[in-house]
Design a protein around this motif. Sequence first.
Motif, PDB file in Angstrom:
ATOM      1  N   UNK A   1       4.535  21.128 -81.180  1.00  0.00           N
ATOM      2  CA  UNK A   1       4.057  19.801 -81.297  1.00  0.00           C
ATOM      3  C   UNK A   1       3.797  19.577 -82.874  1.00  0.00           C
ATOM      4  N   UNK A   2       3.937  18.334 -83.093  1.00  0.00           N
ATOM      5  CA  UNK A   2       3.527  17.877 -84.476  1.00  0.00           C
ATOM      6  C   UNK A   2       2.506  16.714 -84.431  1.00  0.00           C
ATOM      7  N   UNK A   3       1.791  16.376 -85.428  1.00  0.00           N
ATOM      8  CA  UNK A   3       0.708  15.244 -85.444  1.00  0.00           C
ATOM      9  C   UNK A   3       1.501  14.345 -85.977  1.00  0.00           C
ATOM     10  N   UNK A   4       2.678  14.319 -86.344  1.00  0.00           N
ATOM     11  CA  UNK A   4       3.430  13.026 -86.826  1.00  0.00           C
ATOM     12  C   UNK A   4       4.100  12.193 -85.676  1.00  0.00           C
ATOM     13  N   UNK A   5       4.145  11.031 -86.039  1.00  0.00           N
ATOM     14  CA  UNK A   5       4.551  10.138 -84.766  1.00  0.00           C
ATOM     15  C   UNK A   5       5.931  10.290 -85.069  1.00  0.00           C
ATOM     16  N   UNK A   6       6.641  10.436 -83.477  1.00  0.00           N
ATOM     17  CA  UNK A   6       7.899  10.757 -83.090  1.00  0.00           C
ATOM     18  C   UNK A   6       8.840   9.491 -82.862  1.00  0.00           C
ATOM     19  N   UNK A   7       7.734   8.329 -82.658  1.00  0.00           N
ATOM     20  CA  UNK A   7       8.317   7.222 -82.037  1.00  0.00           C
ATOM     21  C   UNK A   7       8.603   6.342 -83.291  1.00  0.00           C
ATOM     22  N   UNK A  83      -3.247  25.530 -78.908  1.00  0.00           N
ATOM     23  CA  UNK A  83      -3.810  24.645 -77.862  1.00  0.00           C
ATOM     24  C   UNK A  83      -5.313  24.363 -78.234  1.00  0.00           C
ATOM     25  N   UNK A  86      -4.718  21.173 -80.777  1.00  0.00           N
ATOM     26  CA  UNK A  86      -4.311  20.179 -79.756  1.00  0.00           C
ATOM     27  C   UNK A  86      -5.459  19.647 -78.922  1.00  0.00           C
ATOM     28  N   UNK A  89      -7.786  17.956 -81.352  1.00  0.00           N
ATOM     29  CA  UNK A  89      -7.096  16.644 -81.922  1.00  0.00           C
ATOM     30  C   UNK A  89      -7.108  15.294 -80.838  1.00  0.00           C
ATOM     31  N   UNK A  90      -6.919  15.771 -79.579  1.00  0.00           N
ATOM     32  CA  UNK A  90      -7.011  14.552 -78.425  1.00  0.00           C
ATOM     33  C   UNK A  90      -8.214  14.068 -78.541  1.00  0.00           C
ATOM     34  N   UNK A  93      -9.002  11.829 -81.145  1.00  0.00           N
ATOM     35  CA  UNK A  93      -8.526  10.444 -80.931  1.00  0.00           C
ATOM     36  C   UNK A  93      -9.017   9.820 -79.746  1.00  0.00           C
TER      37      UNK A  93
ATOM     38  N   UNK B  70       0.346   5.346 -79.078  1.00  0.00           N
ATOM     39  CA  UNK B  70       1.634   5.978 -79.846  1.00  0.00           C
ATOM     40  C   UNK B  70       1.078   6.333 -81.123  1.00  0.00           C
ATOM     41  N   UNK B  71       0.419   5.674 -81.849  1.00  0.00           N
ATOM     42  CA  UNK B  71       0.016   5.990 -83.214  1.00  0.00           C
ATOM     43  C   UNK B  71      -1.142   6.955 -83.284  1.00  0.00           C
ATOM     44  N   UNK B  72      -1.805   7.247 -82.413  1.00  0.00           N
ATOM     45  CA  UNK B  72      -2.978   8.221 -81.958  1.00  0.00           C
ATOM     46  C   UNK B  72      -2.691   9.409 -81.223  1.00  0.00           C
ATOM     47  N   UNK B  73      -3.489   9.136 -79.947  1.00  0.00           N
ATOM     48  CA  UNK B  73      -3.268  10.303 -79.141  1.00  0.00           C
ATOM     49  C   UNK B  73      -1.940  10.800 -78.681  1.00  0.00           C
ATOM     50  N   UNK B  74      -1.114   9.699 -78.567  1.00  0.00           N
ATOM     51  CA  UNK B  74       0.266  10.095 -78.002  1.00  0.00           C
ATOM     52  C   UNK B  74       1.275  10.137 -79.176  1.00  0.00           C
ATOM     53  N   UNK B  75       0.804  10.376 -80.349  1.00  0.00           N
ATOM     54  CA  UNK B  75       1.728  10.271 -81.595  1.00  0.00           C
ATOM     55  C   UNK B  75       2.709  11.403 -81.637  1.00  0.00           C
ATOM     56  N   UNK B  76       2.344  12.631 -80.728  1.00  0.00           N
ATOM     57  CA  UNK B  76       3.235  13.857 -80.661  1.00  0.00           C
ATOM     58  C   UNK B  76       4.258  13.860 -79.222  1.00  0.00           C
ATOM     59  N   UNK B  77       4.417  12.286 -78.770  1.00  0.00           N
ATOM     60  CA  UNK B  77       5.168  12.190 -78.034  1.00  0.00           C
ATOM     61  C   UNK B  77       6.419  11.350 -78.171  1.00  0.00           C
ATOM     62  N   UNK B  78       7.440  11.503 -77.510  1.00  0.00           N
ATOM     63  CA  UNK B  78       8.553  10.616 -78.033  1.00  0.00           C
ATOM     64  C   UNK B  78       8.988   9.845 -76.643  1.00  0.00           C
ATOM     65  N   UNK B  79      10.285   9.580 -76.206  1.00  0.00           N
ATOM     66  CA  UNK B  79      10.622   8.678 -75.342  1.00  0.00           C
ATOM     67  C   UNK B  79      11.539   9.317 -74.149  1.00  0.00           C
TER      68      UNK B  79
END
Lengths: 207, 207
Positions: A1-7, A83, A86, A89-90, A93, B70-79
Amino acid sequence: MTTHSRATNITWDHGQLTRADRWQSLGLVGATLWFTGLSGSGKSTVAAAVEAALIQRRILSYRLDGDNMRHGLNSNLGFSAEDREENVRRVGEVAKLFADAGLVVLASFISPYRADREKCRRIHDEASLRFFEIYVDASIATCESRDPKGLYRRARAGEIPFFTGVTDPYEAPEKPDLHVIGEQPLGESLRQVLELLEGQGILPKQS
Amino acid sequence: MTTHSRATNITWDHGQLTRADRWQSLGLVGATLWFTGLSGSGKSTVAAAVEAALIQRRILSYRLDGDNMRHGLNSNLGFSAEDREENVRRVGEVAKLFADAGLVVLASFISPYRADREKCRRIHDEASLRFFEIYVDASIATCESRDPKGLYRRARAGEIPFFTGVTDPYEAPEKPDLHVIGEQPLGESLRQVLELLEGQGILPKQS
């Protein structure tokens, strides 16, 4: 897991109302108080006392708690260093969202790693929200003698891996916004926190 | 990732105050409104209008939005399907916390899978909190003609994998608590939602 936006296919949606609109309309001032310290230091006890005092003064607040969060949002996380990171971090947020909504967030988490706590502060800074680190500082001897959940006993027996203060480090805050002694009477800790909130304009001064 | 708790050394901490204490002291009624529908159906627009109406009536509310989260809590998730599931689960857990705090949560997420939405409802049910599924139902043709973020165009060009309605399914609610037509005037959708809230005792009836 990274804290960078993957979207990449997302845009910000600010809605019709600004934070200032919301806070002003409803008389709110959001902020996060982050209580850190060893298990048994008294973090949650102090936070609960602050919550009661705030609600008595009709200040909207909400407690986020390590134990409670792990049953819900963070139920898919364990206690490894990754963990824990993370987990914190959560919570950072989520605290940010509550502070943005205009609540005084009382977050009590062991949050043993300095870098993780700093990340939570940064999350708030970047959103122009206030974040106060409150170090509830009790000695390991005190915490272990209290051992309200029997965790130190189990950790010493080798039943809990990565237990802060026993088999995992606690990195004490170097410059907390408030330093509360975990061995002092609860009323004194409560007074210190309320004084901080009054000094910061989050709570009106009592006449 | 699993949704089961991996932690065994945790206990619940209910604090000193019950939810009823908090709500009653501050005149709050928490609940979650979950807006689901295709991208471009108007979910966020309706939610923003509801937010403004609630704040005008001094009802504390907060919007949770797919893009913002998705910019914060879920920034480490894709689609991917797995990441979408975790995305919705986390938002469901956060919505539950806000509802518990006493806010009217306006969550607008495509949330295309029925099972994920049902999980969010269950999360609320288990916490004795109210959850209303609001289906903002616009045809794919409508949504694609609006395409406010240019996403359909990019999805048709093959630039976005797993795009709901194009390359990923949308499972429409079978029995939503409210069915809002995405093509109707915004004022009508707003009226329907406020009527639901009044009918459910979350909002005092306007005389």
